[in-house]
Scaffold this active site. Structure first.
Site, PDB file in Angstrom:
ATOM      1  N   ALA A 158      72.277 -12.469  -0.585  1.00 27.06           N
ATOM      2  CA  ALA A 158      71.567 -12.825   0.640  1.00 27.06           C
ATOM      3  C   ALA A 158      70.096 -13.001   0.275  1.00 27.06           C
ATOM      4  O   ALA A 158      69.623 -12.442  -0.721  1.00 27.06           O
ATOM      5  CB  ALA A 158      71.747 -11.728   1.681  1.00 27.06           C
TER       6      ALA A 158
ATOM      7  N   GLY B 268      75.607 -10.657  -1.654  1.00 27.48           N
ATOM      8  CA  GLY B 268      76.319 -11.558  -0.758  1.00 27.48           C
ATOM      9  C   GLY B 268      77.097 -12.643  -1.491  1.00 27.48           C
ATOM     10  O   GLY B 268      78.065 -13.196  -0.949  1.00 27.48           O
TER      11      GLY B 268
ATOM     12  N   GLU C 143      80.264 -11.019  -2.388  1.00 27.90           N
ATOM     13  CA  GLU C 143      80.995 -10.845  -1.128  1.00 27.90           C
ATOM     14  C   GLU C 143      81.604 -12.163  -0.640  1.00 27.90           C
ATOM     15  O   GLU C 143      82.713 -12.183  -0.111  1.00 27.90           O
ATOM     16  CB  GLU C 143      80.050 -10.253  -0.068  1.00 27.90           C
TER      17      GLU C 143
ATOM     18  N   GLU D 140      72.955  -3.891  -4.023  1.00 29.57           N
ATOM     19  CA  GLU D 140      72.192  -3.627  -2.792  1.00 29.57           C
ATOM     20  C   GLU D 140      71.503  -2.281  -2.751  1.00 29.57           C
ATOM     21  O   GLU D 140      70.389  -2.166  -2.220  1.00 29.57           O
ATOM     22  CB  GLU D 140      73.116  -3.768  -1.563  1.00 29.57           C
TER      23      GLU D 140
HETATM   24  N1  CO8 Z   1      67.029 -13.886  -2.480  1.00 33.51           N
HETATM   25  C1  CO8 Z   1      65.900 -14.617  -2.517  1.00 33.51           C
HETATM   26  N2  CO8 Z   1      65.440 -15.230  -3.626  1.00 33.51           N
HETATM   27  C2  CO8 Z   1      66.164 -15.069  -4.754  1.00 33.51           C
HETATM   28  C3  CO8 Z   1      67.332 -14.307  -4.798  1.00 33.51           C
HETATM   29  C4  CO8 Z   1      67.770 -13.700  -3.589  1.00 33.51           C
HETATM   30  N3  CO8 Z   1      68.887 -12.983  -3.515  1.00 33.51           N
HETATM   31  N4  CO8 Z   1      67.792 -14.335  -6.061  1.00 33.51           N
HETATM   32  C5  CO8 Z   1      66.945 -15.072  -6.772  1.00 33.51           C
HETATM   33  N5  CO8 Z   1      65.964 -15.522  -5.994  1.00 33.51           N
HETATM   34  C6  CO8 Z   1      64.823 -16.372  -6.403  1.00 33.51           C
HETATM   35  C7  CO8 Z   1      63.800 -15.591  -7.190  1.00 33.51           C
HETATM   36  O1  CO8 Z   1      62.941 -14.866  -6.336  1.00 33.51           O
HETATM   37  C8  CO8 Z   1      63.086 -16.712  -7.923  1.00 33.51           C
HETATM   38  O2  CO8 Z   1      62.193 -17.318  -7.046  1.00 33.51           O
HETATM   39  P1  CO8 Z   1      60.706 -17.780  -7.585  1.00 33.51           P
HETATM   40  O3  CO8 Z   1      61.013 -18.818  -8.644  1.00 33.51           O
HETATM   41  O4  CO8 Z   1      60.046 -18.315  -6.372  1.00 33.51           O
HETATM   42  O5  CO8 Z   1      60.091 -16.559  -8.176  1.00 33.51           O
HETATM   43  C9  CO8 Z   1      64.216 -17.711  -8.196  1.00 33.51           C
HETATM   44  O6  CO8 Z   1      65.283 -17.381  -7.282  1.00 33.51           O
HETATM   45  C10 CO8 Z   1      64.767 -17.623  -9.598  1.00 33.51           C
HETATM   46  O7  CO8 Z   1      65.104 -16.288  -9.841  1.00 33.51           O
HETATM   47  P2  CO8 Z   1      64.581 -15.436 -11.116  1.00 33.51           P
HETATM   48  O8  CO8 Z   1      63.293 -15.991 -11.601  1.00 33.51           O
HETATM   49  O9  CO8 Z   1      64.630 -13.993 -10.751  1.00 33.51           O
HETATM   50  O10 CO8 Z   1      65.731 -15.822 -12.167  1.00 33.51           O
HETATM   51  P3  CO8 Z   1      66.224 -14.896 -13.363  1.00 33.51           P
HETATM   52  O11 CO8 Z   1      67.139 -15.767 -14.164  1.00 33.51           O
HETATM   53  O12 CO8 Z   1      65.114 -14.236 -14.056  1.00 33.51           O
HETATM   54  O13 CO8 Z   1      67.121 -13.746 -12.647  1.00 33.51           O
HETATM   55  C11 CO8 Z   1      68.733 -12.894 -11.105  1.00 33.51           C
HETATM   56  C12 CO8 Z   1      68.269 -14.083 -11.947  1.00 33.51           C
HETATM   57  C13 CO8 Z   1      69.198 -11.737 -12.021  1.00 33.51           C
HETATM   58  C14 CO8 Z   1      69.922 -13.344 -10.251  1.00 33.51           C
HETATM   59  C15 CO8 Z   1      67.578 -12.382 -10.217  1.00 33.51           C
HETATM   60  O14 CO8 Z   1      67.023 -13.505  -9.520  1.00 33.51           O
HETATM   61  C16 CO8 Z   1      67.979 -11.357  -9.206  1.00 33.51           C
HETATM   62  O15 CO8 Z   1      68.150 -10.194  -9.533  1.00 33.51           O
HETATM   63  N6  CO8 Z   1      68.148 -11.798  -7.934  1.00 33.51           N
HETATM   64  C17 CO8 Z   1      68.483 -10.902  -6.851  1.00 33.51           C
HETATM   65  C18 CO8 Z   1      69.924 -10.515  -6.929  1.00 33.51           C
HETATM   66  C19 CO8 Z   1      70.250  -9.535  -5.820  1.00 33.51           C
HETATM   67  O16 CO8 Z   1      69.752  -8.427  -5.770  1.00 33.51           O
HETATM   68  N7  CO8 Z   1      71.153  -9.964  -4.925  1.00 33.51           N
HETATM   69  C20 CO8 Z   1      71.580  -9.149  -3.830  1.00 33.51           C
HETATM   70  C21 CO8 Z   1      70.720  -9.400  -2.638  1.00 33.51           C
HETATM   71  S1  CO8 Z   1      71.105  -8.303  -1.333  1.00 33.51           S
HETATM   72  C22 CO8 Z   1      72.491  -8.921  -0.646  1.00 33.51           C
HETATM   73  O17 CO8 Z   1      73.034  -9.919  -1.037  1.00 33.51           O
HETATM   74  C23 CO8 Z   1      73.025  -8.136   0.491  1.00 33.51           C
HETATM   75  C24 CO8 Z   1      74.095  -8.874   1.277  1.00 33.51           C
HETATM   76  C25 CO8 Z   1      74.354  -8.226   2.587  1.00 33.51           C
HETATM   77  C26 CO8 Z   1      73.211  -8.468   3.517  1.00 33.51           C
HETATM   78  C27 CO8 Z   1      73.296  -7.696   4.760  1.00 33.51           C
HETATM   79  C28 CO8 Z   1      72.123  -7.976   5.656  1.00 33.51           C
HETATM   80  C29 CO8 Z   1      71.718  -6.873   6.545  1.00 33.51           C
END
Ligand code: CO8
Length: 259
Positions: free
Chosen positions: A65, A110, A113, A133
């Site tokens: 998400a 997400g 999921e 999460e």
């Molecule tokens: N949300 C928003 N932006 C994201 C997300 C995300 N989940 N994942 C990546 N991005 C963005 C980064 O911020 C980055 O943006 P920018 O270039 O502007 O800095 C761009 O995508 C590229 O990402 P990275 O530079 O971080 O790329 P890397 O190759 O270094 O890393 C990863 C890739 C490992 C996937 C890393 O981006 C990461 O850890 N992302 C987050 C993963 C995460 O924690 N996902 C879970 C999110 S929580 C969730 O899904 C809960 C669901 C239920 C919600 C319920 C609501 C109440």
């Protein structure tokens, strides 16, 4: 309908939907969820026999998400955001056609999921799965606490969710989170081949089989067996049952018409 975050491609009676939000590794913001919802409503299940969901590009299926959108939510808004995603995923899970997730990279939060809301998951060798999460101060909110345990078992689900660890495709295969792993360049061909194999079977029988497996999961055994019995009987009210058995007995290829 024109979508900003979805790329739709029809290959005969197989539909491929690719989530495309390249700036955030295909993260699910409200607009992506709204488009997925509208798309799920719009599928013509008389024409489309299998749906494949994937992520656009070669790096990510869905990286979760959208954290930037969630970061300022209060309790009510968090509830609403979680419900929006959970409702869309449930709609996908209960579509009257099989859904294959072709996981071509990160399937985190997400994203994992969403893959779990699909009937079948296959992955590319570079795919990575996880429910990170709790490291963000939340729990899986798009039904991950519900579905992960059902797919991989309670012990492994608890370890993945409590630690937030990210696992590779080979480990996802070992624990049964995915059915198969392919080199990235083969993934879509394999997904389409599987979809076409399903699509060649009697569509109503496939639909009833999906309904039975989903509905019977939570039923007590006698009720589950009785449900299957009812649905089995219903198959004999279809023209495709007559066609399938006639084709077998006359040593010819069946031509199913979804009737
Ligand atoms: N949300 C928003 N932006 C994201 C997300 C995300 N989940 N994942 C990546 N991005 C963005 C980064 O911020 C980055 O943006 P920018 O270039 O502007 O800095 C761009 O995508 C590229 O990402 P990275 O530079 O971080 O790329 P890397 O190759 O270094 O890393 C990863 C890739 C490992 C996937 C890393 O981006 C990461 O850890 N992302 C987050 C993963 C995460 O924690 N996902 C879970 C999110 S929580 C969730 O899904 C809960 C669901 C239920 C919600 C319920 C609501 C109440």
């Amino acid at each position: 309908m024109d979508y900003k975050y979805l790329k739709i491609n029809n290959i005969d009676n197989v539909c491929v939907a690719a989530i495309s939000a390249p700036k955030s590794l295909n993260a699910l913001n409200s607009q992506v969820l709204a488009e997925l919802d509208a798309f799920a409503d719009s599928i013509d299940t008389a024409a489309v026999r299998v749906l494949i969901i994937t992520g656009d590009g070669e790096k990510s299926f869905v990286a979760g998400a959208d954290i930037s959108e969630m970061s300022t939510l209060n309790e009510q808004e968090g509830f609403a955001f979680g419900k929006r995603g959970a409702d869309v995923f449930r709609k996908i899970e209960t579509l009257p056609i099989p859904v294959i997730a072709a996981v071509n990279g990160f399937a985190l939060g997400g994203g994992c999921e969403l893959a779990m809301a699909c009937d079948i998951r296959i992955a590319s060798a570079n795919a990575k799965f996880g429910q990170p999460e709790v490291g963000l101060g939340i729990i899986p909110g798009f039904s991950g606490t519900c579905r992960l345990a059902r797919i991989v078992g309670m012990g492994i689900a608890k370890e993945m969710i409590y630690t937030g660890k990210v696992i590779r495709a080979d480990e996802a295969l070992r624990i049964g989170l995915v059915n198969a792993v392919y080199p990235q360049e083969q993934l879509m061909d394999e997904a389409v081949a599987m979809a076409k194999k399903i699509a060649a079977n009697a569509p109503i029988a496939v639909r009833y089989a999906k309904l039975c497996i989903n509905e019977e999961y939570d039923l007590q055994a006698d009720k589950a067996i009785s449900y299957e019995n009812t649905m089995f009987g219903k198959c004999f009210a279809t023209k495709d049952q007559k066609e399938g058995m006639d084709a077998f007995l006359n040593k010819r290829q069946a031509n199913f018409r979804n009737e």
